[in-house]
Design a protein around this motif. Structure first.
Motif, PDB file in Angstrom:
ATOM      1  N   UNK A   1       1.409  55.910  13.920  1.00  0.00           N
ATOM      2  CA  UNK A   1       2.666  56.191  14.628  1.00  0.00           C
ATOM      3  C   UNK A   1       2.779  55.413  15.927  1.00  0.00           C
ATOM      4  N   UNK A   2       1.683  55.314  16.698  1.00  0.00           N
ATOM      5  CA  UNK A   2       1.750  54.585  17.965  1.00  0.00           C
ATOM      6  C   UNK A   2       2.097  53.117  17.726  1.00  0.00           C
ATOM      7  N   UNK A   3       1.587  52.553  16.626  1.00  0.00           N
ATOM      8  CA  UNK A   3       1.911  51.152  16.311  1.00  0.00           C
ATOM      9  C   UNK A   3       3.354  51.004  15.840  1.00  0.00           C
ATOM     10  N   UNK A   4       3.891  52.031  15.186  1.00  0.00           N
ATOM     11  CA  UNK A   4       5.308  51.977  14.800  1.00  0.00           C
ATOM     12  C   UNK A   4       6.184  51.850  16.041  1.00  0.00           C
ATOM     13  N   UNK A   5       5.878  52.655  17.066  1.00  0.00           N
ATOM     14  CA  UNK A   5       6.675  52.600  18.294  1.00  0.00           C
ATOM     15  C   UNK A   5       6.473  51.274  19.025  1.00  0.00           C
ATOM     16  N   UNK A   6       5.282  50.713  18.952  1.00  0.00           N
ATOM     17  CA  UNK A   6       5.039  49.396  19.545  1.00  0.00           C
ATOM     18  C   UNK A   6       5.887  48.355  18.820  1.00  0.00           C
ATOM     19  N   UNK A   7       5.939  48.442  17.490  1.00  0.00           N
ATOM     20  CA  UNK A   7       6.752  47.497  16.708  1.00  0.00           C
ATOM     21  C   UNK A   7       8.243  47.669  16.993  1.00  0.00           C
ATOM     22  N   UNK A   8       8.675  48.915  17.235  1.00  0.00           N
ATOM     23  CA  UNK A   8      10.072  49.130  17.621  1.00  0.00           C
ATOM     24  C   UNK A   8      10.365  48.383  18.917  1.00  0.00           C
ATOM     25  N   UNK A   9       9.467  48.483  19.889  1.00  0.00           N
ATOM     26  CA  UNK A   9       9.645  47.776  21.165  1.00  0.00           C
ATOM     27  C   UNK A   9       9.627  46.265  20.990  1.00  0.00           C
ATOM     28  N   UNK A  10       8.896  45.769  19.996  1.00  0.00           N
ATOM     29  CA  UNK A  10       8.851  44.333  19.716  1.00  0.00           C
ATOM     30  C   UNK A  10      10.056  43.866  18.898  1.00  0.00           C
ATOM     31  N   UNK A  11      10.822  44.834  18.360  1.00  0.00           N
ATOM     32  CA  UNK A  11      11.992  44.491  17.553  1.00  0.00           C
ATOM     33  C   UNK A  11      11.661  44.203  16.102  1.00  0.00           C
ATOM     34  N   UNK A  12      10.446  44.564  15.656  1.00  0.00           N
ATOM     35  CA  UNK A  12      10.051  44.272  14.278  1.00  0.00           C
ATOM     36  C   UNK A  12      10.033  45.517  13.398  1.00  0.00           C
ATOM     37  N   UNK A  13      10.542  46.630  13.910  1.00  0.00           N
ATOM     38  CA  UNK A  13      10.669  47.862  13.126  1.00  0.00           C
ATOM     39  C   UNK A  13      11.919  48.580  13.611  1.00  0.00           C
ATOM     40  N   UNK A  14      12.697  49.139  12.696  1.00  0.00           N
ATOM     41  CA  UNK A  14      13.950  49.787  13.111  1.00  0.00           C
ATOM     42  C   UNK A  14      13.686  51.017  13.983  1.00  0.00           C
ATOM     43  N   UNK A  15      14.505  51.224  14.999  1.00  0.00           N
ATOM     44  CA  UNK A  15      14.316  52.390  15.875  1.00  0.00           C
ATOM     45  C   UNK A  15      14.661  53.700  15.168  1.00  0.00           C
ATOM     46  N   UNK A  16      14.174  54.781  15.757  1.00  0.00           N
ATOM     47  CA  UNK A  16      14.426  56.112  15.193  1.00  0.00           C
ATOM     48  C   UNK A  16      15.880  56.510  15.386  1.00  0.00           C
ATOM     49  N   UNK A  17      16.288  57.468  14.580  1.00  0.00           N
ATOM     50  CA  UNK A  17      17.596  58.096  14.691  1.00  0.00           C
ATOM     51  C   UNK A  17      17.348  59.486  15.257  1.00  0.00           C
ATOM     52  N   UNK A  18      18.028  59.829  16.344  1.00  0.00           N
ATOM     53  CA  UNK A  18      17.864  61.159  16.919  1.00  0.00           C
ATOM     54  C   UNK A  18      18.561  62.178  16.025  1.00  0.00           C
ATOM     55  N   UNK A  19      17.812  63.214  15.641  1.00  0.00           N
ATOM     56  CA  UNK A  19      18.350  64.271  14.802  1.00  0.00           C
ATOM     57  C   UNK A  19      18.714  65.497  15.631  1.00  0.00           C
ATOM     58  N   UNK A  20      18.172  65.583  16.813  1.00  0.00           N
ATOM     59  CA  UNK A  20      18.396  66.710  17.705  1.00  0.00           C
ATOM     60  C   UNK A  20      17.673  66.431  19.007  1.00  0.00           C
ATOM     61  N   UNK A  21      17.657  67.371  19.933  1.00  0.00           N
ATOM     62  CA  UNK A  21      17.022  67.118  21.233  1.00  0.00           C
ATOM     63  C   UNK A  21      15.522  66.851  21.140  1.00  0.00           C
ATOM     64  N   UNK A  22      14.846  67.406  20.128  1.00  0.00           N
ATOM     65  CA  UNK A  22      13.402  67.212  20.008  1.00  0.00           C
ATOM     66  C   UNK A  22      13.003  66.757  18.615  1.00  0.00           C
ATOM     67  N   UNK A  23      13.903  66.086  17.935  1.00  0.00           N
ATOM     68  CA  UNK A  23      13.653  65.678  16.563  1.00  0.00           C
ATOM     69  C   UNK A  23      14.219  64.287  16.312  1.00  0.00           C
ATOM     70  N   UNK A  24      13.453  63.473  15.614  1.00  0.00           N
ATOM     71  CA  UNK A  24      13.923  62.129  15.270  1.00  0.00           C
ATOM     72  C   UNK A  24      13.331  61.727  13.931  1.00  0.00           C
ATOM     73  N   UNK A  25      13.902  60.694  13.353  1.00  0.00           N
ATOM     74  CA  UNK A  25      13.419  60.211  12.076  1.00  0.00           C
ATOM     75  C   UNK A  25      13.868  58.777  11.849  1.00  0.00           C
ATOM     76  N   UNK A  26      13.347  58.191  10.792  1.00  0.00           N
ATOM     77  CA  UNK A  26      13.684  56.824  10.412  1.00  0.00           C
ATOM     78  C   UNK A  26      14.539  56.861   9.148  1.00  0.00           C
ATOM     79  N   UNK A  27      15.475  55.931   9.031  1.00  0.00           N
ATOM     80  CA  UNK A  27      16.230  55.801   7.791  1.00  0.00           C
ATOM     81  C   UNK A  27      15.308  55.152   6.761  1.00  0.00           C
ATOM     82  N   UNK A  28      15.112  55.828   5.646  1.00  0.00           N
ATOM     83  CA  UNK A  28      14.175  55.373   4.630  1.00  0.00           C
ATOM     84  C   UNK A  28      14.523  53.975   4.121  1.00  0.00           C
ATOM     85  N   UNK A  29      15.794  53.695   3.921  1.00  0.00           N
ATOM     86  CA  UNK A  29      16.208  52.375   3.415  1.00  0.00           C
ATOM     87  C   UNK A  29      15.806  51.269   4.388  1.00  0.00           C
TER      88      UNK A  29
END
Length: 111
Positions: A49-77
């Motif tokens: 997970x920590x590497x996923x967030x690093x890749x998001x910051x590098x622009x090589x992984x799509x950012x999360x979608x906020x589902x609520x104030x304390x919940x987020x997820x990625x679009x599977x597609x």
């Protein structure tokens, strides 16, 4: 005494269509995008997970979608598209372009 699991489901709202895809390999028309939680995205990609967030910051992984104030997820597609690009051997700069394009096509976002 029965033991109760306190873990939350990793995939939000699995539908019959999602089960059909998983078990049969058939991809039906799904009326809404499927969202996977960060732990499930890490499991699917094999990337911590920590590497996923690093890749998001590098622009090589799509950012999360906020589902609520304390919940987020990625679009599977989007996760699948980035994985396919890595498997195909795309260079990182081309994957960054892909991620920007995927994010720009998200439903409900004004251009």
């Amino acid at each position: 005494m029965a033991e109760i699991s306190s873990s939350r489901p990793l995939i939000s709202r699995p539908t019959e269509a999602a089960r059909l895809t998983y078990y049969s390999g058939i991809t039906p028309q799904i009326p809404h995008p499927l969202i996977v939680r960060p732990a499930e995205a890490a499991r699917l990609t094999g990337i911590p997970r920590s590497s996923l967030y690093w890749r998001i910051n590098q622009g090589t992984f799509p950012p999360v979608v906020k589902l609520g104030p304390r919940s987020s997820g990625f679009l599977l597609a989007e996760v699948q598209a980035v994985l396919e690009a890595h498997i195909a051997g795309w260079p990182l700069d081309r994957i960054q372009v892909l991620v920007r394009e995927l994010v720009s096509r998200r439903p409900g976002l004004a251009a």
